[in-house]
Design a protein around this motif. Sequence first.
Motif, PDB file in Angstrom:
ATOM      1  N   SER A 275     -16.055   1.396   8.770  1.00  0.00           N
ATOM      2  CA  SER A 275     -15.570   0.023   8.639  1.00  0.00           C
ATOM      3  C   SER A 275     -16.101  -0.643   7.368  1.00  0.00           C
ATOM      4  O   SER A 275     -15.362  -1.341   6.670  1.00  0.00           O
ATOM      5  CB  SER A 275     -15.976  -0.803   9.857  1.00  0.00           C
ATOM      6  OG  SER A 275     -15.423  -2.094   9.798  1.00  0.00           O
ATOM      7  N   MET A 276     -17.379  -0.411   7.054  1.00  0.00           N
ATOM      8  CA  MET A 276     -17.964  -1.058   5.876  1.00  0.00           C
ATOM      9  C   MET A 276     -17.394  -0.484   4.580  1.00  0.00           C
ATOM     10  O   MET A 276     -17.162  -1.224   3.617  1.00  0.00           O
ATOM     11  CB  MET A 276     -19.492  -0.937   5.894  1.00  0.00           C
ATOM     12  CG  MET A 276     -20.178  -1.765   6.978  1.00  0.00           C
ATOM     13  SD  MET A 276     -19.623  -3.491   7.103  1.00  0.00           S
ATOM     14  CE  MET A 276     -19.967  -4.108   5.454  1.00  0.00           C
ATOM     15  N   ILE A 277     -17.150   0.830   4.548  1.00  0.00           N
ATOM     16  CA  ILE A 277     -16.521   1.435   3.357  1.00  0.00           C
ATOM     17  C   ILE A 277     -15.125   0.845   3.175  1.00  0.00           C
ATOM     18  O   ILE A 277     -14.724   0.451   2.078  1.00  0.00           O
ATOM     19  CB  ILE A 277     -16.463   2.981   3.487  1.00  0.00           C
ATOM     20  CG1 ILE A 277     -17.867   3.569   3.385  1.00  0.00           C
ATOM     21  CG2 ILE A 277     -15.563   3.586   2.405  1.00  0.00           C
ATOM     22  CD1 ILE A 277     -17.959   5.039   3.766  1.00  0.00           C
ATOM     23  N   TRP A 278     -14.366   0.774   4.291  1.00  0.00           N
ATOM     24  CA  TRP A 278     -13.012   0.200   4.252  1.00  0.00           C
ATOM     25  C   TRP A 278     -13.064  -1.241   3.740  1.00  0.00           C
ATOM     26  O   TRP A 278     -12.296  -1.637   2.857  1.00  0.00           O
ATOM     27  CB  TRP A 278     -12.400   0.244   5.652  1.00  0.00           C
ATOM     28  CG  TRP A 278     -11.014  -0.318   5.733  1.00  0.00           C
ATOM     29  CD1 TRP A 278      -9.839   0.354   5.557  1.00  0.00           C
ATOM     30  CD2 TRP A 278     -10.648  -1.691   5.997  1.00  0.00           C
ATOM     31  NE1 TRP A 278      -8.777  -0.505   5.685  1.00  0.00           N
ATOM     32  CE2 TRP A 278      -9.230  -1.753   5.954  1.00  0.00           C
ATOM     33  CE3 TRP A 278     -11.375  -2.847   6.250  1.00  0.00           C
ATOM     34  CZ2 TRP A 278      -8.543  -2.945   6.177  1.00  0.00           C
ATOM     35  CZ3 TRP A 278     -10.687  -4.040   6.467  1.00  0.00           C
ATOM     36  CH2 TRP A 278      -9.282  -4.083   6.429  1.00  0.00           C
ATOM     37  N   MET A 279     -13.993  -2.020   4.281  1.00  0.00           N
ATOM     38  CA  MET A 279     -14.067  -3.438   3.944  1.00  0.00           C
ATOM     39  C   MET A 279     -14.439  -3.653   2.474  1.00  0.00           C
ATOM     40  O   MET A 279     -13.825  -4.480   1.779  1.00  0.00           O
ATOM     41  CB  MET A 279     -15.094  -4.132   4.849  1.00  0.00           C
ATOM     42  CG  MET A 279     -15.170  -5.626   4.636  1.00  0.00           C
ATOM     43  SD  MET A 279     -16.345  -6.373   5.785  1.00  0.00           S
ATOM     44  CE  MET A 279     -16.112  -8.106   5.359  1.00  0.00           C
ATOM     45  N   VAL A 280     -15.448  -2.920   1.990  1.00  0.00           N
ATOM     46  CA  VAL A 280     -15.888  -3.068   0.598  1.00  0.00           C
ATOM     47  C   VAL A 280     -14.752  -2.704  -0.360  1.00  0.00           C
ATOM     48  O   VAL A 280     -14.484  -3.416  -1.339  1.00  0.00           O
ATOM     49  CB  VAL A 280     -17.146  -2.208   0.329  1.00  0.00           C
ATOM     50  CG1 VAL A 280     -17.428  -2.117  -1.167  1.00  0.00           C
ATOM     51  CG2 VAL A 280     -18.354  -2.788   1.057  1.00  0.00           C
ATOM     52  N   LEU A 281     -14.045  -1.600  -0.074  1.00  0.00           N
ATOM     53  CA  LEU A 281     -12.935  -1.185  -0.943  1.00  0.00           C
ATOM     54  C   LEU A 281     -11.804  -2.216  -0.925  1.00  0.00           C
ATOM     55  O   LEU A 281     -11.228  -2.538  -1.967  1.00  0.00           O
ATOM     56  CB  LEU A 281     -12.408   0.185  -0.511  1.00  0.00           C
ATOM     57  CG  LEU A 281     -13.328   1.376  -0.826  1.00  0.00           C
ATOM     58  CD1 LEU A 281     -12.768   2.666  -0.209  1.00  0.00           C
ATOM     59  CD2 LEU A 281     -13.505   1.559  -2.328  1.00  0.00           C
ATOM     60  N   CYS A 282     -11.484  -2.743   0.260  1.00  0.00           N
ATOM     61  CA  CYS A 282     -10.393  -3.735   0.365  1.00  0.00           C
ATOM     62  C   CYS A 282     -10.749  -5.043  -0.352  1.00  0.00           C
ATOM     63  O   CYS A 282      -9.936  -5.591  -1.094  1.00  0.00           O
ATOM     64  CB  CYS A 282     -10.067  -4.022   1.832  1.00  0.00           C
ATOM     65  SG  CYS A 282      -9.084  -2.739   2.613  1.00  0.00           S
ATOM     66  N   LEU A 283     -11.962  -5.554  -0.118  1.00  0.00           N
ATOM     67  CA  LEU A 283     -12.363  -6.807  -0.763  1.00  0.00           C
ATOM     68  C   LEU A 283     -12.445  -6.629  -2.287  1.00  0.00           C
ATOM     69  O   LEU A 283     -12.008  -7.502  -3.045  1.00  0.00           O
ATOM     70  CB  LEU A 283     -13.714  -7.289  -0.217  1.00  0.00           C
ATOM     71  CG  LEU A 283     -13.684  -7.897   1.194  1.00  0.00           C
ATOM     72  CD1 LEU A 283     -15.094  -8.118   1.714  1.00  0.00           C
ATOM     73  CD2 LEU A 283     -12.911  -9.209   1.224  1.00  0.00           C
ATOM     74  N   ALA A 284     -13.004  -5.491  -2.717  1.00  0.00           N
ATOM     75  CA  ALA A 284     -13.084  -5.226  -4.166  1.00  0.00           C
ATOM     76  C   ALA A 284     -11.675  -5.134  -4.759  1.00  0.00           C
ATOM     77  O   ALA A 284     -11.405  -5.662  -5.852  1.00  0.00           O
ATOM     78  CB  ALA A 284     -13.854  -3.934  -4.417  1.00  0.00           C
ATOM     79  N   GLY A 285     -10.757  -4.479  -4.033  1.00  0.00           N
ATOM     80  CA  GLY A 285      -9.366  -4.367  -4.493  1.00  0.00           C
ATOM     81  C   GLY A 285      -8.697  -5.717  -4.602  1.00  0.00           C
ATOM     82  O   GLY A 285      -7.990  -6.008  -5.582  1.00  0.00           O
ATOM     83  N   ALA A 286      -8.918  -6.585  -3.600  1.00  0.00           N
ATOM     84  CA  ALA A 286      -8.302  -7.918  -3.606  1.00  0.00           C
ATOM     85  C   ALA A 286      -8.813  -8.765  -4.772  1.00  0.00           C
ATOM     86  O   ALA A 286      -8.033  -9.445  -5.458  1.00  0.00           O
ATOM     87  CB  ALA A 286      -8.579  -8.624  -2.279  1.00  0.00           C
TER      88      ALA A 286
END
Length: 499
Positions: A275-286
């Motif tokens: 979940s944390m890997i997913w979240m960091v990648l998504c927020l960084a992408g946004a």
Amino acid sequence: MTMMSTPMLVTFLVYIFGMVLIGLFAYRATDNFSDYILGGRRMGSIVTALSAGASDMSGWLLMGLPGAVFLSGISESWIAIGLTLGAYLNWKWVAGRLRVHTEVNHNALTLPDYFSHRFDDQSKLLRVISALVILVFFTIYCASGIVAGARLFESTFGLSYNTALWAGALATIAYTFIGGYLAVSWTDTVQASLMIFALILTPVIVILSVGGIAPSLSVIEAKNLSNLDMFRGLDLVAILSLMGWGLGYFGQPHILARFMAADSHHTIHNARRISMIWMVLCLAGAVTVGFFGIAYFTQNPEQAGNVSQNGERVFIELARLLFNPWVAGILLSAILAAVMSTLSCQLLVCSSAITEDLYKPFLRKNASQKELVWVGRGMVLLVSLVAIALAANPANRVLGLVSYAWAGFGAAFGPVILISLLWPRMTRNGALFGMLVGAATVIIWKQYGWLNLYEIIPGFLFGSVTIVLVSLLGRTPSAAVTERFHQAEREFKSAPADA
């Protein structure tokens, strides 16, 4: 308004049909009310992780955050830092413990149910007040999700607002109504995958289209040097307010339900990493989409008409301009995925609060499992109709209430959840007064806006202090309540069966 091309229209329709189909599969796997509300507590680490992420990140991830960075520069990323820290601590301190404590406390299926059994509340006051808090804040929250979905359909299909409202809401209502938690968690997994695909691919193509990272930074710097300043226009209070969003995680019922549905607390360890890997990648992408979007539209001012009117369209416009219509359709489906995944979880939590915490204990104590499932489905419909009615007038400032609802849950439930899982001396009155003080502080602070500080911070602080003081001033909890707490702690600290 731009009419959607045929490939993009087909992609949207295939996606929506796929989500409803998953709902039908989930319907066949739903045997009782526990299945409908928590998927029978049998979710593995991948589904738990991605479902928690998708239910958390609404349309804000692909519209609000990129739009804020596009308009104000990198300083808007403080909120992403705060959310990442809050989510990590929630997984670390709350997730595994809540999974065990809810099972030990009479297999509680909802947060009000957990509060009632954790503190042996015979008066049912805790159950009723917490259920009402959920209903009030989540109906507003659901309405904001329906508005976001309507805006997406309105701008891409060229529909009228009213038609877009129903088109955007019906698919989500259908699969939540039919399949309950299993449908919501399975569709969340698909939606989370779609969101991360969109948020990794889009910034890469944007950067390449401008000529690379160094040329992009030069264009952004030339336009306005302060776009690169993390502290642009921010003082300490403003930074604390942005990072304070992270406190909200401890009290969000739709995220906490994901922890309660895991197949065991040992699953949580792997789920946290995913979940944390997913979240960091998504927020960084946004953040990257918004930031490098500045460079793209500075270089191509003739294409900047729509984003000049509304910065939140930056992701939509970049997807439309830079990709083949088929790929653009998939990327824009990610916005719908973000909206639908959060809305479906919120509808289900509202349904469970009415069914498990109001209908069953007060009206039908001996209701059969089949009856509860159908009442739950009926409540999904009822809450949806109220939320659609609230969203029918987009001038109602419903979207502005999202931060209010996030603060309300964070301050009312966050301290109660956190302290109840860590401190055996906490009492029923401590929980009750802490919840009321947390919620009241948010409401009053919001009215007066003291210090320009986000109301969740004083709400969380005063709620926590109230819980500790009232608990210490009252009688110690009964031996049975204390023993259940210690039993749950022993189970939480036990090694996995295969260790």
